[in-house]
Design a protein around this motif. Structure first.
Motif, short mmCIF file in Angstrom:
data_model
loop_
_atom_site.label_atom_id
_atom_site.label_comp_id
_atom_site.label_asym_id
_atom_site.label_seq_id
_atom_site.Cartn_x
_atom_site.Cartn_y
_atom_site.Cartn_z
N UNK A 1 14.66 -78.23 -4.57
CA UNK A 1 14.61 -78.22 -3.10
C UNK A 1 13.35 -78.92 -2.60
N UNK A 2 13.48 -79.49 -1.41
CA UNK A 2 12.35 -80.05 -0.67
C UNK A 2 11.62 -81.15 -1.47
N UNK A 3 12.37 -81.85 -2.28
CA UNK A 3 11.85 -83.06 -2.92
C UNK A 3 12.59 -84.24 -2.32
N UNK B 1 17.49 -82.89 -1.68
CA UNK B 1 16.52 -83.95 -2.00
C UNK B 1 16.74 -85.19 -1.13
N UNK B 2 17.39 -85.02 0.02
CA UNK B 2 17.63 -86.13 0.94
C UNK B 2 18.56 -87.21 0.36
N UNK B 3 19.55 -86.79 -0.41
CA UNK B 3 20.54 -87.73 -0.93
C UNK B 3 21.25 -88.40 0.24
N UNK B 4 21.48 -89.72 0.13
CA UNK B 4 22.17 -90.45 1.19
C UNK B 4 23.57 -90.89 0.77
N UNK B 5 23.71 -91.29 -0.48
CA UNK B 5 25.00 -91.78 -0.97
C UNK B 5 25.31 -91.11 -2.31
N UNK B 6 26.56 -90.68 -2.48
CA UNK B 6 27.03 -90.21 -3.78
C UNK B 6 27.81 -91.35 -4.42
N UNK B 7 27.27 -91.87 -5.52
CA UNK B 7 27.88 -93.01 -6.18
C UNK B 7 28.96 -92.56 -7.16
N UNK B 8 29.82 -93.48 -7.53
CA UNK B 8 30.87 -93.19 -8.49
C UNK B 8 30.27 -92.69 -9.81
N UNK C 1 25.27 -79.16 -2.31
CA UNK C 1 24.59 -80.34 -1.77
C UNK C 1 24.30 -80.16 -0.28
N UNK C 2 24.13 -78.93 0.14
CA UNK C 2 23.92 -78.60 1.54
C UNK C 2 22.64 -79.22 2.09
N UNK C 3 22.70 -79.67 3.34
CA UNK C 3 21.53 -80.11 4.10
C UNK C 3 20.81 -81.30 3.46
N UNK C 4 21.58 -82.24 2.94
CA UNK C 4 21.01 -83.51 2.53
C UNK C 4 21.27 -84.52 3.65
N UNK C 5 21.32 -85.79 3.31
CA UNK C 5 21.59 -86.84 4.30
C UNK C 5 22.81 -87.67 3.89
N UNK C 6 23.73 -87.03 3.19
CA UNK C 6 24.88 -87.75 2.64
C UNK C 6 25.75 -88.30 3.76
N UNK D 1 7.74 -78.07 -1.65
CA UNK D 1 7.29 -77.56 -0.35
C UNK D 1 5.80 -77.22 -0.41
N UNK D 2 5.05 -77.76 0.54
CA UNK D 2 3.62 -77.51 0.58
C UNK D 2 2.80 -78.59 -0.07
N UNK D 3 3.44 -79.46 -0.85
CA UNK D 3 2.71 -80.53 -1.51
C UNK D 3 2.37 -81.63 -0.51
#
Length: 543
Positions: A371-373, A398-405, A419-424, A345-347
């Motif tokens: 967080x925020x990466x 970290x904006x995860x979209x898919x959880x792989x096996x 894993x709250x507030x990602x993009x899963x 955050x802030x970078x």
């Protein structure tokens, strides 16, 4: 019953009981005899102060003159909270409060021209006092004159908080002689020199806890207190100090041995450049337990770990660090860490793909928060040939979209995964395989639309599962939760069905199987739509 009858038989006592049950009639204050009553009072001024059963609390608002506005309060008040009107108020004498013989907590939000000592009127039971000027916070300080030995007659005072009062308006020996003071909190004292604080508090020999929040201090220099300008200046001043928390703003300079009088810190918070950060071990500090560091510019992890090693730091909170510097070799000196929080955050620099192999070097790390990466596909375990047996808590934003096996298969001792507030949006089958010790899984506020029978396969120890704030969560395949034999609390959140279906239908037995009877909490919402929940052969429709 006899005791209650005798109490009500006296008309005066009966009158007081009726008054206290609905609050005393007072133009500025409301008085309560229990914490439950106080919860209904629409004010924040007493919210953080503990309340005891069978004790009286007075909450007073819009006070302009304490000695005039608070006349008529009952003498047996235990807790008194006062909110002054905005603007400069007249002087206040602590002697006024000596009439409250049972007073233990005194909270005053407001600014005065001066505070006078109690004189010959001792506050025999006052233990906790808060002088707060919230109106001045961020826009100026309360210029209140407080003379020498003002608090000397507070013979039982053990806890003092001062916020928003300009410290230089107080006498240098304002805190002298308080016999039992153990905890002192000074917030926003409007000084840019740490000596202005130190010279006023260094004679408090009974001090155990010290917290200073002084965002205007930018340079940490040698103290100019006359008592410290001796050959003894290298010795710590507070021999009994068990807790110390210092928070500064942007630190531009650290003088050698400037903090030698303190030596050990529980918590240090500040904004540093990489160059000034490397000067911190020269300040005279021997050890810092928790260190919160924000970078003026991007800081390399290796520089942070150098400070961690030299000061035996156990917990770090780092903002605006160089993510490309993260590697196994760069964190070697951080091996003593037990907790790590990393935030971008802030970078202004985009985050590259994180090198997750750094976890292998941190053998004592039991909690990691990132967080925020940005890493849409974190390869946490692909590098790891041996299981990671030290990490028990992991938080990823970290904006995860898919959880792989087998995404987390190496984290064999993990107990808590957030894993709250990602993009899963998709969880592959067996994504959590290997997490046999996981007890809590929080996947709230993502884009999950489907739960399959093998989505949570292998989570034999899971007791808490939170899936709230995910769209279309009604797509739950049969037998999805039946193998979660330890599950006790499930939060499915708001279920969604196509609007063409008048009733939302959910067969709980089909989803949970035999474990349904062991659940202690099952949260499901349909908003305003009717919902039919099927348990066994029974159906129940709820609104």
């Amino acid at each position: 019953m006899e005791e209650m009858r005798s109490m009500f038989s006296h008309p005066a006592v009966l009158f007081l009981w009726i008054q206290s049950s609905s609050g005393w009639m007072h133009p500025k204050c409301q008085i309560y005899d229990s914490s439950e009553d106080l919860e209904h009072f629409p004010t924040w001024i007493c919210s953080h102060i503990p309340h005891h059963a069978e004790r009286y609390t007075a909450a007073c608002q819009d006070v302009t003159a304490i000695e005039e506005d608070l006349l008529g309060l009952p003498p047996n008040i235990n807790t008194l909270c006062i909110s002054m009107t905005h603007g400069e108020n007249r002087s206040m004498s602590l002697g006024f409060f000596s009439q409250f013989q049972d007073l233990e907590y005194l909270y005053i939000d407001g600014c005065f021209t001066q505070i006078l000592p109690s004189g010959n009127s001792h506050l025999l039971n006052l233990q906790h006092m808060y002088l707060i000027d919230k109106w001045g916070t961020g826009s100026g300080c309360c210029d209140c004159h407080i003379g020498p030995h003002t608090f000397i007659d507070l013979v039982k005072l053990c806890d003092l908080t001062i916020q928003g009062y300009r410290l230089t308006a107080m006498s240098p020996d304002v805190f002298h002689g308080i016999p039992l003071l153990q905890s002192l909190i000074i917030i926003e004292p409007c000084v840019d020199d740490l000596s202005e604080i130190l010279c006023r508090i260094m004679t408090i020999k009974s001090l155990i806890e010290l917290k200073i929040v002084a965002p205007e201090i930018q340079s940490i220099n040698q103290s100019n207190c006359s008592i410290l300008i001796t050959n003894e200046s290298m010795k710590p001043v507070f021999n009994n100090l068990a807790f110390s928390d210092f928070s500064f703003g942007e630190i531009t300079h650290i003088e050698e041995d400037a903090l030698a009088w303190l030596q050990n810190l529980t918590m240090l918070t500040g904004v540093f450049s990489q160059e000034v950060l490397l000067d911190l071990p020269l300040s005279g500090i021997k050890q810092i337990q928790d260190f919160s560091c924000s970078g003026i510019n991007v800081i390399d992890i290796e520089s942070i770990c150098n400070v961690v090693f030299l000061l035996s730091i156990k917990k770090i909170f780092v903002n605006n660090f160089n993510t490309s510097s993260l590697s196994m070799s760069s964190v070697e000196l951080c091996t003593g860490l037990e907790y790590m929080y990393l935030s971008g955050l802030g970078s202004v620099h985009p985050s590259p793909h994180l090198k997750w192999n750094f976890i292998s070097s941190l053998k004592n790390l039991n909690q990691l928060d990132i967080d925020f990466l940005r890493d849409k596909n974190p390869e946490i375990c692909s590098f790891q040939k041996q299981p990671i047996t030290w990490l028990t808590k992991l938080t990823l934003l970290i904006n995860i979209q898919i959880l792989f096996a087998k995404q987390f298969i190496c984290l064999v001792k993990l107990q808590y995964l957030d894993l709250t507030q990602n993009l899963i949006s998709n969880i592959e089958d067996f994504a959590f395989l290997g997490l046999t010790n996981l007890e809590s899984l929080d996947i709230t506020s993502n884009n999950i639309t489907q739960i399959n029978a093998n989505t949570f396969y292998g989570l034999h120890s899971l007791t808490w599962l939170d899936l709230r704030n995910n769209p279309l969560i009604h797509n739950i395949e049969a037998m999805s939760f039946t193998h979660l034999m330890s599950l006790r609390q499930v939060f499915l959140g708001q279920v969604h069905n196509p609007l063409t279906e008048p009733v939302i239908k959910l067969n709980l037995t089909l989803i949970f199987g035999g474990i349904l009877s062991q659940l202690t909490h099952l949260y499901i919402s349909s908003a305003m739509r009717p919902m039919q929940l099927t348990i066994g052969i029974l159906g129940q429709t709820v609104g």
